[in-house]
Motif scaffolding. Structure first.
Motif, PDB file in Angstrom:
ATOM      1  N   GLY A  13     110.917 -54.555   9.080  1.00 16.71           N
ATOM      2  CA  GLY A  13     110.468 -54.288  10.437  1.00 16.71           C
ATOM      3  C   GLY A  13     110.811 -55.371  11.439  1.00 16.71           C
ATOM      4  O   GLY A  13     110.176 -55.481  12.485  1.00 16.71           O
ATOM      5  N   LYS A  14     111.839 -56.157  11.143  1.00 18.13           N
ATOM      6  CA  LYS A  14     112.229 -57.261  12.041  1.00 18.13           C
ATOM      7  C   LYS A  14     112.612 -56.745  13.429  1.00 18.13           C
ATOM      8  O   LYS A  14     112.135 -57.274  14.440  1.00 18.13           O
ATOM      9  N   THR A  15     113.440 -55.725  13.478  1.00 17.58           N
ATOM     10  CA  THR A  15     113.891 -55.198  14.770  1.00 17.58           C
ATOM     11  C   THR A  15     112.732 -54.554  15.525  1.00 17.58           C
ATOM     12  O   THR A  15     112.569 -54.780  16.732  1.00 17.58           O
ATOM     13  N   THR A  16     111.922 -53.782  14.841  1.00 18.74           N
ATOM     14  CA  THR A  16     110.774 -53.130  15.478  1.00 18.74           C
ATOM     15  C   THR A  16     109.826 -54.177  16.061  1.00 18.74           C
ATOM     16  O   THR A  16     109.414 -54.068  17.225  1.00 18.74           O
ATOM     17  N   LEU A  17     109.502 -55.196  15.280  1.00 19.16           N
ATOM     18  CA  LEU A  17     108.639 -56.271  15.778  1.00 19.16           C
ATOM     19  C   LEU A  17     109.320 -57.004  16.928  1.00 19.16           C
ATOM     20  O   LEU A  17     108.684 -57.320  17.940  1.00 19.16           O
ATOM     21  N   SER A  22     109.627 -58.566  22.450  1.00 25.49           N
ATOM     22  CA  SER A  22     110.482 -58.667  23.629  1.00 25.49           C
ATOM     23  C   SER A  22     109.751 -58.140  24.860  1.00 25.49           C
ATOM     24  O   SER A  22     109.799 -58.753  25.933  1.00 25.49           O
ATOM     25  N   ASN A  23     109.060 -57.027  24.696  1.00 29.53           N
ATOM     26  CA  ASN A  23     108.284 -56.451  25.789  1.00 29.53           C
ATOM     27  C   ASN A  23     107.075 -57.308  26.144  1.00 29.53           C
ATOM     28  O   ASN A  23     106.777 -57.507  27.318  1.00 29.53           O
ATOM     29  N   ILE A  24     106.379 -57.814  25.143  1.00 31.37           N
ATOM     30  CA  ILE A  24     105.186 -58.630  25.371  1.00 31.37           C
ATOM     31  C   ILE A  24     105.547 -59.949  26.048  1.00 31.37           C
ATOM     32  O   ILE A  24     104.905 -60.376  27.008  1.00 31.37           O
ATOM     33  N   LEU A  25     106.600 -60.598  25.530  1.00 35.21           N
ATOM     34  CA  LEU A  25     106.958 -61.940  25.996  1.00 35.21           C
ATOM     35  C   LEU A  25     107.959 -61.937  27.139  1.00 35.21           C
ATOM     36  O   LEU A  25     108.266 -62.986  27.699  1.00 35.21           O
ATOM     37  N   ASN A  26     108.504 -60.760  27.431  1.00 32.01           N
ATOM     38  CA  ASN A  26     109.522 -60.633  28.476  1.00 32.01           C
ATOM     39  C   ASN A  26     110.740 -61.527  28.191  1.00 32.01           C
ATOM     40  O   ASN A  26     111.224 -62.254  29.056  1.00 32.01           O
ATOM     41  N   ILE A  27     111.208 -61.457  26.943  1.00 31.40           N
ATOM     42  CA  ILE A  27     112.399 -62.186  26.494  1.00 31.40           C
ATOM     43  C   ILE A  27     113.329 -61.161  25.855  1.00 31.40           C
ATOM     44  O   ILE A  27     112.869 -60.312  25.089  1.00 31.40           O
ATOM     45  N   ASN A  28     114.612 -61.236  26.139  1.00 31.06           N
ATOM     46  CA  ASN A  28     115.565 -60.330  25.502  1.00 31.06           C
ATOM     47  C   ASN A  28     115.651 -60.611  24.008  1.00 31.06           C
ATOM     48  O   ASN A  28     115.664 -61.771  23.589  1.00 31.06           O
ATOM     49  N   LEU A  29     115.722 -59.556  23.240  1.00 28.77           N
ATOM     50  CA  LEU A  29     115.865 -59.667  21.790  1.00 28.77           C
ATOM     51  C   LEU A  29     117.339 -59.700  21.423  1.00 28.77           C
ATOM     52  O   LEU A  29     118.120 -58.868  21.881  1.00 28.77           O
TER      53      LEU A  29
END
Length: 171
Positions: A13-17, A22-29
């Protein structure tokens, strides 16, 4: 927590997490699958891959998911999804069904899951003995220096997400 690395076996679940964070921290994954693989499931040459990894860890702030010793060393926060093989195999089965004949969004073109299934089976099987010990050693050596989240269950994952949401809310 500026340089966050999510690591673990295939199917944990690395990508899902990473997408949630990314949404919570506002950082691009950044997903390492896009660096490791080229169209048609060809492996990116070692030097080219190393150069790309060196570039993505240059910024002061990042969120990366995948498996990489260089990124593990560069991260100030490690989220290790340390789940069972059984869970990995089940999740890969569910994911592969959806993308059996096409590439996942995080992969280069012409990387249908059906072509990587035998390799994934081996990766999942060998991870606990070949890759996990390196990650565990790194965590032990850096537990007082880095932010470490060693996730072994869904409740631990939920606790990690709550903690990170609250941390962001305070900053």
């Amino acid at each position: 927590m500026q340089r966050i690395f999510i690591t673990g076996n295939a199917g944990t679940g690395k990508t899902t997490l990473g997408e949630r964070l990314s949404n919570i921290l506002n950082i691009n994954l950044v997903t390492l699958d896009a660096i490791v693989w080229q169209p048609g499931w060809l492996v990116t040459p070692t030097l080219e891959r190393a150069n790309k990894i060196a570039e993505i860890i240059k910024p002061e702030k990042w969120l990366i998911e995948g498996v990489s010793k260089d990124i593990l060393n560069a991260a100030d926060t490690i989220i290790f999804l340390d789940l069972t093989r059984k869970i990995s195999y089940w999740r890969i089965l569910k994911r592969n069904y959806k993308y059996l004949f096409k590439s996942r969004p995080s992969l280069p073109k012409n990387c249908p899951e059906i072509l990587i299934i035998p390799k994934l089976i081996k990766i999942i099987w060998h991870f606990p003995t070949k890759v996990r010990p390196t990650i565990i050693r790194h965590i032990e050596e850096n537990k007082n220096i880095k932010n470490i989240f060693h996730i072994r269950s869904k409740p631990e994952l939920i606790d990690c997400l709550i903690y990170l949401k609250n941390k962001v809310a305070l900053t």
